[in-house]
Design a protein around this motif. Structure first.
Motif, short mmCIF file in Angstrom:
data_model
loop_
_atom_site.label_atom_id
_atom_site.label_comp_id
_atom_site.label_asym_id
_atom_site.label_seq_id
_atom_site.Cartn_x
_atom_site.Cartn_y
_atom_site.Cartn_z
N TYR A 33 0.90 -1.06 0.06
CA TYR A 33 -0.11 0.12 -0.10
C TYR A 33 0.92 1.26 0.04
N PRO A 34 0.63 2.14 -0.87
CA PRO A 34 -0.32 2.28 -1.93
C PRO A 34 0.18 1.57 -2.94
N PRO A 35 -0.79 0.87 -4.07
CA PRO A 35 -0.16 0.57 -5.19
C PRO A 35 0.41 1.39 -6.14
N TYR A 36 1.32 1.24 -7.12
CA TYR A 36 2.05 2.04 -7.73
C TYR A 36 2.53 1.36 -9.20
N ASN A 37 2.72 2.36 -10.06
CA ASN A 37 3.22 2.12 -11.46
C ASN A 37 4.75 2.75 -11.51
N ILE A 38 5.47 2.19 -12.29
CA ILE A 38 6.62 2.84 -12.66
C ILE A 38 6.59 2.77 -14.10
N GLU A 39 6.62 3.79 -14.95
CA GLU A 39 6.77 3.73 -16.58
C GLU A 39 7.94 4.64 -16.90
N GLN A 40 8.55 4.00 -18.09
CA GLN A 40 9.59 4.81 -18.80
C GLN A 40 8.89 5.83 -19.92
N THR A 41 9.15 7.07 -19.74
CA THR A 41 8.34 8.03 -20.54
C THR A 41 9.19 8.39 -21.68
N SER A 42 10.44 8.18 -21.58
CA SER A 42 11.51 8.44 -22.94
C SER A 42 12.62 7.61 -22.41
N ASP A 43 13.54 7.84 -23.15
CA ASP A 43 14.79 7.04 -23.06
C ASP A 43 15.70 7.48 -21.89
N HIS A 44 15.28 8.61 -21.28
CA HIS A 44 16.08 9.23 -20.04
C HIS A 44 15.16 9.82 -18.92
N SER A 45 13.75 9.40 -19.06
CA SER A 45 12.95 9.87 -18.09
C SER A 45 11.96 8.74 -17.45
N TYR A 46 11.35 9.04 -16.35
CA TYR A 46 10.62 7.83 -15.69
C TYR A 46 9.60 8.56 -15.05
N ARG A 47 8.57 7.98 -14.70
CA ARG A 47 7.40 8.55 -13.94
C ARG A 47 6.98 7.19 -12.89
N ILE A 48 6.87 7.72 -11.66
CA ILE A 48 6.23 6.88 -10.62
C ILE A 48 4.72 7.37 -10.39
N THR A 49 3.68 6.59 -10.44
CA THR A 49 2.43 7.05 -10.17
C THR A 49 1.84 6.09 -9.00
N LEU A 50 1.46 6.62 -7.82
CA LEU A 50 0.82 6.06 -6.79
C LEU A 50 -0.52 6.56 -6.77
N ALA A 51 -1.40 5.52 -6.34
CA ALA A 51 -2.74 5.52 -5.96
C ALA A 51 -2.98 6.17 -4.73
N VAL A 52 -3.46 7.30 -4.76
CA VAL A 52 -3.44 7.80 -3.14
C VAL A 52 -4.85 8.64 -3.25
N ALA A 53 -5.88 7.80 -3.58
CA ALA A 53 -7.17 8.33 -3.35
C ALA A 53 -7.53 8.53 -1.78
N GLY A 54 -8.13 9.80 -1.28
CA GLY A 54 -8.39 10.19 -0.26
C GLY A 54 -7.51 11.08 0.49
N PHE A 55 -6.34 11.02 -0.40
CA PHE A 55 -5.14 11.96 0.22
C PHE A 55 -5.17 13.22 -0.41
N GLY A 56 -5.07 14.46 0.28
CA GLY A 56 -4.72 15.63 -0.35
C GLY A 56 -3.50 15.99 -0.44
N GLU A 57 -2.96 16.92 -1.30
CA GLU A 57 -1.67 17.22 -1.24
C GLU A 57 -1.17 17.52 0.06
N GLU A 58 -1.88 18.26 1.17
CA GLU A 58 -1.46 18.71 2.30
C GLU A 58 -1.06 17.27 3.22
N ASP A 59 -1.47 16.07 2.86
CA ASP A 59 -1.40 14.83 3.47
C ASP A 59 -0.13 14.28 3.08
N LEU A 60 0.59 14.69 1.80
CA LEU A 60 1.69 13.87 1.14
C LEU A 60 2.84 14.75 1.34
N ALA A 61 4.01 14.01 1.62
CA ALA A 61 5.36 14.53 1.59
C ALA A 61 6.31 13.80 0.75
#
Length: 137
Positions: A33-61
């Protein structure tokens, strides 16, 4: 059975830090928890995506500590004065850690539809050729 280490390979010099990072990553205690994805968005970049339903920006660090990307979430308990007939959505906290290679930098973080996207870029290494002079002894 003995444990193989990178020090067991005499041609692998200076990789002790990599071995420590791998051990620390294995011990990081990342649960499901929480589930996440890691994707390669180009030859030199990546994106980590976390499923954080119910969390606001102020709840995350999001921090980078000793070459580790650390994402923490903490929700406050807002159940005071409420009567639940069923409570299947609990306020919970989490900590996810990702070990970053040298040259990987954390870019921006964006919240969108209950998903937290964190973009990473890796600097292209420069090819360096160095000639070593041989002295007569």
């Amino acid at each position: 059975m003995s444990k193989l280490t990178l020090g067991s390979y005499p041609h692998m010099l200076g990789f002790e830090q990599l071995e420590r990072l791998l051990e620390r990553s294995a011990k990081s205690g990342n649960e499901g928890y929480p589930p996440y994805n890691i994707e390669q968005t180009s030859d030199h970049s990546y994106r980590i995506t976390l499923a954080v339903a119910g969390f606001g920006e102020e709840d995350l660090a999001i921090t980078v500590e000793d070459r580790q990307l650390v994402i923490r979430g903490r929700q406050g308990d807002d159940s005071e004065g409420r009567v639940f007939l069923h409570r299947g959505i609990a306020a919970r906290q989490f900590q996810r850690m990702f070990v970053l290679a040298d040259g990987v930098e954390v870019g921006e973080a964006v919240m969108e539809n209950g998903l937290l996207h964190v973009d990473l870029t890796r600097a292209r290494p420069e090819t360096v050729v160095q000639t070593i002079n041989i002295k007569k002894g």
